[in-house]
Design an enzyme around this catalytic site. Structure first.
Site, PDB file in Angstrom:
ATOM      1  CB  CYS A   1      34.782 -11.571  -6.029  1.00 12.76           C
ATOM      2  SG  CYS A   1      33.362 -11.474  -7.132  1.00 12.76           S
TER       3      CYS A   1
ATOM      4  CB  CYS B   1      34.622  -7.762  -6.726  1.00  9.52           C
ATOM      5  SG  CYS B   1      35.339  -8.436  -8.224  1.00  9.52           S
TER       6      CYS B   1
ATOM      7  CE  LYS C   1      -6.601   3.434   5.605  1.00 14.36           C
ATOM      8  NZ  LYS C   1      -7.481   2.511   4.948  1.00 14.36           N
TER       9      LYS C   1
ATOM     10  CG  LEU D   1     -10.944   8.109   4.464  1.00 13.17           C
ATOM     11  CD1 LEU D   1     -10.458   7.383   5.705  1.00 13.17           C
ATOM     12  CD2 LEU D   1     -11.561   9.441   4.857  1.00 13.17           C
TER      13      LEU D   1
ATOM     14  CE1 TYR E   1      -3.004   1.949  -6.587  1.00 12.33           C
ATOM     15  CE2 TYR E   1      -3.741   3.028  -4.580  1.00 12.33           C
ATOM     16  CZ  TYR E   1      -3.943   2.683  -5.894  1.00 12.33           C
ATOM     17  OH  TYR E   1      -5.088   3.096  -6.528  1.00 12.33           O
TER      18      TYR E   1
ATOM     19  CB  CYS F   1      33.976  -9.304 -11.554  1.00 12.05           C
ATOM     20  SG  CYS F   1      32.721 -10.192 -10.622  1.00 12.05           S
TER      21      CYS F   1
ATOM     22  CE1 TYR G   1     -14.908   1.048   8.594  1.00  6.84           C
ATOM     23  CE2 TYR G   1     -15.873   3.138   7.951  1.00  6.84           C
ATOM     24  CZ  TYR G   1     -15.156   2.005   7.636  1.00  6.84           C
ATOM     25  OH  TYR G   1     -14.705   1.814   6.373  1.00  6.84           O
TER      26      TYR G   1
ATOM     27  CG  ASP H   1      -2.033  -0.923   1.153  1.00  3.80           C
ATOM     28  OD1 ASP H   1      -2.027  -1.719   0.190  1.00  3.80           O
ATOM     29  OD2 ASP H   1      -2.916  -0.888   2.013  1.00  3.80           O
TER      30      ASP H   1
ATOM     31  CD  GLU I   1     -14.234   5.840  13.617  1.00  2.00           C
ATOM     32  OE1 GLU I   1     -15.257   6.485  13.857  1.00  2.00           O
ATOM     33  OE2 GLU I   1     -14.093   5.129  12.593  1.00  2.00           O
TER      34      GLU I   1
ATOM     35  CB  CYS J   1      35.614 -13.106 -10.616  1.00  2.00           C
ATOM     36  SG  CYS J   1      36.071 -11.682  -9.614  1.00  2.00           S
TER      37      CYS J   1
ATOM     38  CG  ASP K   1      -5.224  -3.452   5.341  1.00  2.00           C
ATOM     39  OD1 ASP K   1      -5.812  -2.896   4.391  1.00  2.00           O
ATOM     40  OD2 ASP K   1      -4.115  -3.988   5.226  1.00  2.00           O
TER      41      ASP K   1
ATOM     42  CE  LYS L   1      -3.295   3.982   3.597  1.00  2.00           C
ATOM     43  NZ  LYS L   1      -3.073   2.905   2.630  1.00  2.00           N
TER      44      LYS L   1
END
Ligand code: IVH
Length: 667
Positions: free
Chosen positions: A408, A426, A116, A84, A37, A431, A226, A34, A114, A411, A118, A314
């Site tokens: 490494c 390295c 939230k 919201l 997003y 490599c 709610y 989220d 309140e 290599c 999910d 959030k």
């Protein structure tokens, strides 16, 4: 950002967000958290505000998504179901309170805070106290009738308790799934060889949308109500009163809510909620802060998407505990060794995580991370999950400290620590991991965007010895490509075309793709704008470079060192010999080009800038700098001990300005 870049980014964001909307709302199979997003949506909304000409009316930034699916009857909400606005920032939360209080002309507004939840938004209608219908949010105006599946939710009252029921009331809430039920279903799916669900929210969303009722009945869902939708007649004066009424009706409520006056009290409530929410029966991802009085809500009103009287704050950073099953060490394109935690898969901020970064050797030693440990993984603002600490109490008694490889892993070259850096490196430029990394970076979407030249293809090309530098990409022919695994004539031809097309990419893409230390996409764009060709950038000295907006001394030194390296220089010469012909950016956009058509002459010692810097600054704003004063000179920029040029300018009536005047002009 100029208008073209903004337009391109807006287009990209709109289609990305639409894709994620589809995955989240309709398929219930999100690919990103989220947080990610919300970040995309925020970036889009900001760009749309800054570029009003680019049309945002039908943009996904303005919509609440759409969960409607085929096989369901649609119903129109009596009152639209809005979403919201949300924020992850304390400052933005305080700004929200300020807006509310200013709008209402009160000193301290009354709020209700309140949890939230999910889950999946639902609107249930009761007629004369009897459950009549359950509808999803849909597109906010019209949603899907999910009554058949909602009836499997035991907690959902079929009838409200008490007297004096409203004729019709829409109550808004959230359908969710408990973590233990989520685990149970996923364990069964795993046994059956099916793919696991991503998180409880998407599983709940998938379940309410199941057309096969007998399957839906096998999954336990819960509900919390709610919110007040349409209601006739009006029953209460505030959100707090509505919560109390819901309680009397016997409706499942949020575990706890807080009343607060003003920003500080509200913030204290949010913090208290954050500390408590782990103990709640349902997953919460934030707090919803609502202006309490319904009259105040009406006064503040709403935008097309969300009310102005409420906001979701959030909680971004999410942590989870899991087992560290192994440690692998990756070698990046710059040779830096990055230890990666191989984890027992765990749900974190909405996605299943099985790998996390351990940053570097020093960090690992500091935390004393060992294979077999229980570790806390966090996915905060950044995209990459990270191991934050070890749960020492759970350390297996037979564990030993992790020995960081001194060679490494690709290599076997002995790795070294470069002065001033934390990572071990390295230092073998040949490599294979570095070679692959450089090629992948060059071809990637953020750089040359060569479609078809992804990780797997690069790996094959390197293994077959066909490509070792980015210039080699432009030497590939049809015969080379058609031989590759999973390639046929068509794919080979397509890749050749994509490679050919990339030759005329925008300059910044090439500059980013070169992999110059410190030069990311943003710096590459700044450099492209200022120099407009690779050769001009190649010749720039330190003073000229640091005069560019967005280029600091470290970056400037990185650029100079990059071009001084003979093998880099040879690759670049080859690229151009092979037909590379990047597109220089347009001249500065109108708002940046305030000095277009103006000619400057610079003389004397300026108080803070070198003359080269002043020149680059003037040119970056579209102005010209010439060496001698004439009638065509618009301004003489004069510093301390200006001599003959100053005299000449005064004689010709050319305006003389100071460094301060110049900066003023540009501000
Ligand atoms: S009030 C008009 N209160 O979060 C605003 N929403 O991200 C109505 N949600 O659309 C929403 N818990 O689906 C409200 N205590 C709560 C909530 C809550 C979860 C959901 C709801 C909303 C979404 C916004």
């Amino acid at each position: 950002m100029n208008t073209n870049d903004a337009k391109e980014r807006i287009d990209d964001l709109r289609s990305e967000i639409k894709r994620h909307d589809e995955l989240y709302h309709r398929q219930a199979t999100p690919e990103i958290s989220d947080f990610e997003y919300d970040r995309l949506k925020r970036e889009l909304a900001d760009l749309e505000v800054a570029n009003p000409g680019l049309g945002s009316e039908a943009s996904p930034s303005m919509s609440v998504g759409d969960d409607r699916a085929s096989g369901f009857a649609s119903y129109t909400h009596r009152l639209p179901m809005q979403s919201l606005d949300n924020t992850y920032s304390k400052d933005e939360f305080f700004a929200f309170v300020e807006r509310v209080e200013k709008g209402l002309e009160v000193e301290k507004a009354a709020f209700l805070i309140e949890p939230k939840i999910d889950g999946v938004a639902v609107s249930v209608t009761y007629t004369n106290g009897k459950l009549e219908r359950a509808i999803t949010r849909g597109n906010g105006v019209e949603g899907d009738d999910i009554m058949a599946n909602a009836l499997f939710i035991e907690e959902l009252p079929r009838e409200l308790q008490g007297n004096h029921m409203p004729d019709t009331i829409e109550i808004r809430g959230e359908i969710y799934m408990l973590n233990e039920e989520f685990d149970r279903i996923n364990a069964a799916r795993k046994q059956a060889g099916l793919e696991a669900f991503m998180n409880p929210r998407s599983l709940a969303a998938g379940t309410v949308k199941m057309l096969d009722r007998s399957e839906a009945a096998k999954r336990k869902l819960n509900v919390v109500l709610y919110g007040l939708g349409f209601c006739q007649p009006r029953l209460v004066d505030s959100q707090g009163e509505f919560q109390e009424l819901l309680g009397k009706w016997g409706v499942p409520l949020v575990e706890k809510f807080w009343k607060a006056r003003g920003a500080n009290e509200a913030w204290a409530a949010i913090e208290e909620l954050d500390a408590l929410r782990e103990q709640f029966a349902y997953p919460t991802d934030g707090a919803v802060i609502k202006t309490d009085l319904l009259d105040h809500q009406a006064e503040l009103g709403a935008t097309s998407k969300a009310p102005r009287w409420a906001i979701a704050y959030k909680f971004a950073a999410e942590q989870a505990e899991t087992t560290l099953e192994g440690i692998t060490v990756q070698v990046g394109r710059t040779g830096a060794l990055t230890p990666v935690a191989e984890l027992k898969p765990v749900l974190l901020a909405g996605t299943t995580v099985s790998r996390a970064t351990l940053h570097n050797q020093e960090e690992m030693a500091r935390k004393d991370v060992r294979v077999g440990d229980s570790v806390i993984v966090e996915k905060a603002g950044e995209i990459i999950p990270a191991v934050v600490r070890v749960v020492l109490e759970k350390r297996p008694s037979d564990s030993g400290p992790y020995e960081f490889p001194q060679k490494c892993p690709e290599c076997s070259t002995t790795v070294k620590k470069v002065e001033g850096e934390v990572a071990l490196r390295c230092l073998n430029p040949n490599c294979p991991a570095q070679v692959r990394g450089r090629l992948e970076h060059f071809a990637s979407r953020q750089c040359m965007d060569i479609e078809g030249l992804g990780i797997a293809v690069v790996q094959q090309l390197v293994e077959r010895g066909l490509v070792s530098t980015i210039a080699d990409i432009y030497k590939l022919n049809f015969e080379d490509l058609v031989e590759l695994e999973k390639f046929a004539e068509k794919s080979a031809r397509n890749l050749l075309q994509a490679i050919e097309r990339s030759k005329s990419n925008e300059l910044w893409r090439l500059l980013h793709g070169l992999g110059i230390p410190q030069v990311g996409a943003a710096a590459a764009k700044d450099l492209a704008k200022a120099f407009r060709s690779v050769s001009a950038l190649r010749e720039a000295d330190l003073d000229t470079l640091v005069a560019i907006d967005g280029v600091g001394e470290k970056t400037a030194l990185g650029i100079i060192a990059y071009f001084e390296d003979t093998s880099n220089a040879s690759v670049i010469d080859q690229l151009f010999a092979l037909g590379m012909n990047p597109l220089a950016p347009e001249k500065p956009a109108a708002e940046d080009a305030i000095l277009v058509g103006k000619t400057f002459v610079i003389t004397g010692t300026l108080p803070s800038m070198k003359r080269d810097q002043a020149k680059a600054l003037i040119e970056s704003k579209g102005g010209k700098v010439s060496g001698s004063v004439s009638k065509k000179t618009d301004y003489l920029l004069a510093g301390e001990s200006a001599g003959s040029k100053l005299a000449k300018a005064e004689k010709l009536g050319v305006e003389v300005i100071s460094e301060e005047d110049l900066l003023e002009m540009l501000s």
